[in-house]
Design a protein around this motif. Structure first.
Motif, PDB file in Angstrom:
ATOM      1  N   GLY A   1       0.817  -1.209   0.000  1.00 26.65           N
ATOM      2  CA  GLY A   1       0.000   0.000   0.000  1.00 26.65           C
ATOM      3  C   GLY A   1       0.849   1.256   0.000  1.00 26.65           C
ATOM      4  O   GLY A   1       1.767   1.410  -0.799  1.00 26.65           O
ATOM      5  N   GLU A   2       0.545   2.157   0.955  1.00 25.48           N
ATOM      6  CA  GLU A   2       1.259   3.420   1.054  1.00 25.48           C
ATOM      7  C   GLU A   2       2.535   3.260   1.876  1.00 25.48           C
ATOM      8  O   GLU A   2       2.516   2.669   2.955  1.00 25.48           O
ATOM      9  N   PHE A   3       3.639   3.779   1.365  1.00 26.78           N
ATOM     10  CA  PHE A   3       4.878   3.762   2.136  1.00 26.78           C
ATOM     11  C   PHE A   3       4.702   4.651   3.375  1.00 26.78           C
ATOM     12  O   PHE A   3       4.099   5.712   3.316  1.00 26.78           O
ATOM     13  N   GLY A   4       5.246   4.181   4.491  1.00 25.93           N
ATOM     14  CA  GLY A   4       5.027   4.835   5.778  1.00 25.93           C
ATOM     15  C   GLY A   4       4.050   4.069   6.640  1.00 25.93           C
ATOM     16  O   GLY A   4       4.033   4.238   7.858  1.00 25.93           O
ATOM     17  N   GLY A   5       3.227   3.223   5.994  1.00 27.32           N
ATOM     18  CA  GLY A   5       2.322   2.357   6.746  1.00 27.32           C
ATOM     19  C   GLY A   5       1.179   3.110   7.412  1.00 27.32           C
ATOM     20  O   GLY A   5       0.959   4.300   7.197  1.00 27.32           O
ATOM     21  N   VAL A   6       0.464   2.380   8.244  1.00 27.68           N
ATOM     22  CA  VAL A   6      -0.685   2.929   8.951  1.00 27.68           C
ATOM     23  C   VAL A   6      -0.270   4.093   9.848  1.00 27.68           C
ATOM     24  O   VAL A   6      -0.928   5.135   9.895  1.00 27.68           O
ATOM     25  N   ALA A   7       0.827   3.928  10.590  1.00 25.08           N
ATOM     26  CA  ALA A   7       1.234   4.953  11.555  1.00 25.08           C
ATOM     27  C   ALA A   7       1.411   6.313  10.884  1.00 25.08           C
ATOM     28  O   ALA A   7       0.980   7.338  11.416  1.00 25.08           O
ATOM     29  N   HIS A   8       2.024   6.329   9.733  1.00 29.21           N
ATOM     30  CA  HIS A   8       2.277   7.591   9.039  1.00 29.21           C
ATOM     31  C   HIS A   8       1.023   8.141   8.373  1.00 29.21           C
ATOM     32  O   HIS A   8       0.744   9.343   8.455  1.00 29.21           O
ATOM     33  N   ASN A   9       0.251   7.287   7.722  1.00 26.24           N
ATOM     34  CA  ASN A   9      -0.827   7.743   6.854  1.00 26.24           C
ATOM     35  C   ASN A   9      -2.194   7.842   7.520  1.00 26.24           C
ATOM     36  O   ASN A   9      -2.983   8.729   7.187  1.00 26.24           O
ATOM     37  N   TRP A  10      -2.499   6.912   8.441  1.00 27.01           N
ATOM     38  CA  TRP A  10      -3.855   6.876   9.002  1.00 27.01           C
ATOM     39  C   TRP A  10      -3.883   6.675  10.505  1.00 27.01           C
ATOM     40  O   TRP A  10      -4.957   6.654  11.106  1.00 27.01           O
ATOM     41  N   GLY A  11      -2.733   6.519  11.153  1.00 30.23           N
ATOM     42  CA  GLY A  11      -2.726   6.134  12.556  1.00 30.23           C
ATOM     43  C   GLY A  11      -2.119   7.156  13.486  1.00 30.23           C
ATOM     44  O   GLY A  11      -2.686   8.213  13.745  1.00 30.23           O
ATOM     45  N   ALA A  12      -0.943   6.835  14.016  1.00 34.53           N
ATOM     46  CA  ALA A  12      -0.335   7.621  15.081  1.00 34.53           C
ATOM     47  C   ALA A  12      -0.099   9.080  14.687  1.00 34.53           C
ATOM     48  O   ALA A  12      -0.381   9.998  15.460  1.00 34.53           O
ATOM     49  N   GLN A  13       0.403   9.313  13.470  1.00 34.63           N
ATOM     50  CA  GLN A  13       0.747  10.681  13.086  1.00 34.63           C
ATOM     51  C   GLN A  13      -0.495  11.564  12.949  1.00 34.63           C
ATOM     52  O   GLN A  13      -0.550  12.658  13.532  1.00 34.63           O
ATOM     53  N   PRO A  14      -1.526  11.163  12.188  1.00 34.69           N
ATOM     54  CA  PRO A  14      -2.735  11.999  12.149  1.00 34.69           C
ATOM     55  C   PRO A  14      -3.432  12.115  13.495  1.00 34.69           C
ATOM     56  O   PRO A  14      -4.004  13.161  13.812  1.00 34.69           O
ATOM     57  N   ALA A  15      -3.365  11.060  14.326  1.00 30.67           N
ATOM     58  CA  ALA A  15      -3.976  11.129  15.661  1.00 30.67           C
ATOM     59  C   ALA A  15      -3.286  12.188  16.511  1.00 30.67           C
ATOM     60  O   ALA A  15      -3.952  12.914  17.272  1.00 30.67           O
ATOM     61  N   GLN A  16      -1.962  12.291  16.396  1.00 30.34           N
ATOM     62  CA  GLN A  16      -1.244  13.305  17.151  1.00 30.34           C
ATOM     63  C   GLN A  16      -1.562  14.710  16.640  1.00 30.34           C
ATOM     64  O   GLN A  16      -1.654  15.668  17.423  1.00 30.34           O
ATOM     65  N   ALA A  17      -1.752  14.844  15.332  1.00 23.41           N
ATOM     66  CA  ALA A  17      -2.123  16.146  14.779  1.00 23.41           C
ATOM     67  C   ALA A  17      -3.523  16.548  15.239  1.00 23.41           C
ATOM     68  O   ALA A  17      -3.775  17.715  15.554  1.00 23.41           O
TER      69      ALA A  17
ATOM     70  N   ALA B   1       5.545  15.336   5.631  1.00 26.44           N
ATOM     71  CA  ALA B   1       6.469  14.342   6.185  1.00 26.44           C
ATOM     72  C   ALA B   1       6.723  13.176   5.233  1.00 26.44           C
ATOM     73  O   ALA B   1       7.631  12.374   5.469  1.00 26.44           O
ATOM     74  N   SER B   2       5.938  13.079   4.159  1.00 26.00           N
ATOM     75  CA  SER B   2       6.023  11.914   3.271  1.00 26.00           C
ATOM     76  C   SER B   2       7.379  11.707   2.604  1.00 26.00           C
ATOM     77  O   SER B   2       7.785  10.563   2.370  1.00 26.00           O
ATOM     78  N   PRO B   3       8.128  12.769   2.252  1.00 27.18           N
ATOM     79  CA  PRO B   3       9.438  12.521   1.630  1.00 27.18           C
ATOM     80  C   PRO B   3      10.371  11.659   2.463  1.00 27.18           C
ATOM     81  O   PRO B   3      11.228  10.964   1.917  1.00 27.18           O
ATOM     82  N   THR B   4      10.208  11.658   3.792  1.00 25.32           N
ATOM     83  CA  THR B   4      11.100  10.862   4.642  1.00 25.32           C
ATOM     84  C   THR B   4      10.796   9.373   4.572  1.00 25.32           C
ATOM     85  O   THR B   4      11.606   8.571   5.035  1.00 25.32           O
ATOM     86  N   VAL B   5       9.626   9.007   4.012  1.00 22.43           N
ATOM     87  CA  VAL B   5       9.278   7.589   3.895  1.00 22.43           C
ATOM     88  C   VAL B   5       9.014   7.205   2.445  1.00 22.43           C
ATOM     89  O   VAL B   5       8.503   6.111   2.171  1.00 22.43           O
ATOM     90  N   SER B   6       9.356   8.076   1.522  1.00 27.13           N
ATOM     91  CA  SER B   6       9.050   7.829   0.109  1.00 27.13           C
ATOM     92  C   SER B   6      10.009   6.812  -0.496  1.00 27.13           C
ATOM     93  O   SER B   6      11.145   6.653  -0.023  1.00 27.13           O
ATOM     94  N   PRO B   7       9.581   6.122  -1.561  1.00 32.12           N
ATOM     95  CA  PRO B   7      10.506   5.218  -2.248  1.00 32.12           C
ATOM     96  C   PRO B   7      11.772   5.919  -2.713  1.00 32.12           C
ATOM     97  O   PRO B   7      12.865   5.332  -2.661  1.00 32.12           O
ATOM     98  N   GLU B   8      11.647   7.178  -3.162  1.00 32.13           N
ATOM     99  CA  GLU B   8      12.826   7.911  -3.633  1.00 32.13           C
ATOM    100  C   GLU B   8      13.849   8.107  -2.511  1.00 32.13           C
ATOM    101  O   GLU B   8      15.063   7.958  -2.715  1.00 32.13           O
ATOM    102  N   HIS B   9      13.346   8.435  -1.332  1.00 29.17           N
ATOM    103  CA  HIS B   9      14.228   8.617  -0.181  1.00 29.17           C
ATOM    104  C   HIS B   9      14.916   7.304   0.186  1.00 29.17           C
ATOM    105  O   HIS B   9      16.115   7.286   0.503  1.00 29.17           O
ATOM    106  N   LEU B  10      14.164   6.216   0.131  1.00 25.53           N
ATOM    107  CA  LEU B  10      14.725   4.911   0.486  1.00 25.53           C
ATOM    108  C   LEU B  10      15.738   4.448  -0.559  1.00 25.53           C
ATOM    109  O   LEU B  10      16.796   3.910  -0.213  1.00 25.53           O
TER     110      LEU B  10
END
Length: 472
Positions: free
Chosen positions: A38-54, A96-105
Motif C-alpha cells: 500500500g502506502e509507504f510509511g504504513g498505517v502509523a504515518h498515513n492513518w494512525g499515530a501521526q494523524p492522531a497526534q495532529a 512528512a512523506s518525503p522521509t518515507v518515500s521510495p525515492e528517499h529509500l
C-alpha cells in the motif's frame, strides 16, 4: 527491481518497523529489498499515530483557548472547522512523506517493490508474479482493526481509528466503542473539539495499565464532559431517525439506549498476515499467530516478524524490535532496551519497567512505592496543569525497578527512569539530577527527597558509591 539471488534481506511492509529495519540493514552492509502493498510509511504515518497526534494537537489548542480564563484571560468558545483540521492533517502527512518515500529509500541504497507479497516457499516470495529470493525475510506488515460482530452493525455506517480522519464536519455526538489507549485518545480529541462523546467499554478502561494512573486520566476526562460506560456490552446497533445511530447497551441487569450521530470502533487490532502464505514458508503457528522466539525469529530461522505484527505497541517499540532483529540477522551483539509504554491522552501516561502488580506478584512485600504529585512542582502551578503524579517502584536494595508518570510531559520524563532501571540506580542517585527551573522534571529530585526522608542512610558517600558499583 531486485530479483533472484544475492539479496541478503527482504522486508515485507514499509511502515515504521520495516523502514527502520531497512535502514539498519544497509548500514550493516546488507543488500535489502523492501516490499510494500500500500502506502509507504504504513498505517502509523498515513492513518494512525501521526494523524492522531495532529488531531490531538488541534484539540489541545482548543482546550487552551477554552480554559484561558484560568490565567486571567478573557475567552470565547473556540470556533472549530473540522474541514480545515482535516486539511491540516493531510498537509502535515504530505509534508512528512518525503522521509518515507521510495525515492528517499532508494537514495539510501534500499531497493523498493510495490505489490502484495506471498511466500512461495521457505526462502522465496512472489510479488505480482515476480519471484524474490533472499537469505532472510523480515515481516513488518503491522496490524488491522478488529470490529466485533454485533447484530445490526452491517446496516449502519461506522468508523475505525484509520478512517475517522475522513470526517470533515464535527460530529454532534460521537459514540466510541473501546476504551483502550486509542479509543480514549480519540474520544478526548473529539470532546475537546466540541463534540459530545459517549464511550462504551466492555471491561475496564486501559486494562493492563496501572489503575492508579488510569484513574487520574479518567477523572480528568470526565471533568471535561466524557460520558463513560464501563463493564457494558452492546446488544445491538440500528439506524434511527435523521440518520442517527442507536446502540442498545447492557450493564449487568440494566439496559439503556444511546443515540448518536457517528460511531467509532476502537476495539483492538490483530496482526495482518492476510495473503502472506505463512504455511508455505514453514512458519509454525499457535492458533492464528506465529510462534516467535527471541527478536521475533520464527520456526523458519530465515524469517523474523517484528513491529506491531509481533505485538510491539507503539512506533518507538516497533522500530526498536526491527533494529534488534536486524542485529540478530547480522550477528551483532545487541541488548534489548527498556521500552516505555505511552498512552497519548491529556494528561498522558508513560511507564517503564515493573508495575506495582508485577512487583507484588514477584517480590511479595519486598518493595516500596514513592509517589509525588505533579502539583508539587512550580511548573505545574505556573502552567495551571496540576493533574498527575510520579509513581516509582523500588526494591529492598533501594534500586529503581519501575516507574509510571501521569502528566503533560510524561513521555519526556519516562526515559530518565528507563535509564535509572537499566543502570540499577537508586533514588538517591536520581536525586543528583539538576532539573531546569521551572520544569516538570523537578518532580524527579522531589521524589528522591521523599525517599531520602524515610531512608536517611540511603545516600552513600562518593567512595562508598564507587565501591558498591565495582563489587559484584
Amino acid at each position: 527491481m531486485a530479483q533472484g539471488d544475492g539479496i541478503d534481506l527482504c522486508i515485507i511492509g514499509a511502515g515504521p518497523a520495516g523502514i527502520a529495519a531497512a535502514e539498519r540493514a544497509v548500514a550493516r552492509g546488507l543488500r535489502v529489498v523492501l516490499v510494500e502493498a500500500g502506502e509507504f510509511g504504513g498505517v502509523a504515518h498515513n492513518w494512525g499515530a501521526q494523524p492522531a497526534q495532529a488531531l490531538a494537537a488541534a484539540a489541545e489548542r482548543a482546550h487552551q483557548i477554552r480554559t484561558a480564563r484560568d490565567f486571567g484571560l478573557g475567552t470565547d468558545e473556540p470556533r472549530i472547522n473540522f474541514a480545515r483540521i482535516n486539511a491540516r492533517i493531510r498537509a502535515m502527512i504530505q509534508e512528512a512523506s518525503p522521509t518515507v518515500s521510495p525515492e528517499h529509500l532508494i537514495a539510501q541504497r534500499i531497493e523498493t517493490v510495490s505489490g502484495r507479497a506471498r511466500f512461495a516457499g521457505p526462502s522465496t516470495i512472489d510479488v505480482g508474479g515476480r519471484s524474490i529470493k533472499a537469505s532472510h525475510f523480515l515481516i513488518a506488515t503491522g496490524t488491522r482493526p478488529v470490529v466485533p460482530d454485533i447484530p445490526g452493525l452491517d446496516g449502519v455506517p461506522f468508523f475505525t481509528p484509520e478512517t475517522i480522519f475522513e470526517v470533515t464536519r464535527r460530529p454532534s455526538h460521537l459514540i466510541v466503542v473501546g476504551a483502550g489507549a486509542t479509543g480514549l485518545a480519540l474520544a478526548q480529541s473529539h470532546l475537546r473539539l466540541g463534540a459530545k462523546v459517549t464511550l462504551v467499554e466492555m471491561l475496564e478502561p486501559l486494562a493492563g495499565e496501572d489503575p492508579e494512573l488510569v484513574d487520574i486520566v479518567l477523572r480528568r476526562m470526565r471533568a471535561e464532559g466524557l460520558e463513560l460506560h464501563t463493564h457494558t456490552g452492546i446488544v445491538s446497533v440500528a439506524g434511527g431517525d435523521d440518520q442517527d445511530i442507536v446502540l442498545d447497551i447492557k450493564a449487568g441487569p440494566h439496559e439503556d439506549r444511546i443515540v448518536g450521530s457517528h460511531l467509532l470502533f476502537a476495539t483492538g487490532r490483530e496482526p495482518d498476515f492476510q495473503g502472506l502464505g505463512l504455511e508455505l514458508a514453514r512458519v509454525a503457528m499457535q492458533g492464528r499467530r506465529p510462534e516467535l522466539g527471541r527478536f521475533g525469529r520464527t520456526a523458519n530461522r530465515r524469517i523474523f516478524i517484528v513491529g506491531d505484527a509481533a505485538g510491539h505497541e507503539g512506533v518507538h517499540a516497533a522500530r526498536h524490535s526491527a533494529e534488534l532483529a536486524v542485529d540478530a540477522i547480522t550477528g551483532s551483539v545487541s541488548k534489548e532496551g527498556l521500552v516505555p509504554r505511552i498512552v497519548h491522552t491529556s494528561p498522558a501516561i508513560a511507564r517503564v519497567g515493573m508495575t506495582e502488580a508485577q512487583a507484588r506478584a514477584k517480590l511479595k512485600d519486598r518493595f516500596e512505592i514513592v509517589r509525588i504529585a505533579l502539583a508539587q512542582t512550580d511548573a505545574a502551578r505556573a502552567r495551571a496543569q496540576p493533574h498527575g503524579q510520579v509513581k516509582i517502584i523500588i526494591d529492598s536494595a533501594g534500586r529503581v525497578l519501575g516507574a509510571g508518570v501521569v502528566g503533560p510531559t510524561a513521555p519526556e520524563l519516562v526515559p530518565v527512569f528507563a535509564l535509572a532501571i537499566a543502570r540499577k540506580m537508586t533514588p538517591s542517585e536520581l536525586g543528583g539530577l539538576v532539573a531546569p527551573y521551572p520544569s516538570f522534571a523537578q518532580i524527579i529530585p522531589l521524589a528522591a527527597a521523599e525517599y531520602a526522608r524515610d531512608h536517611p542512610g540511603a545516600a552513600p558517600a562518593g567512595w562508598r558509591r564507587l565501591l558498591k558499583r565495582l563489587l559484584p
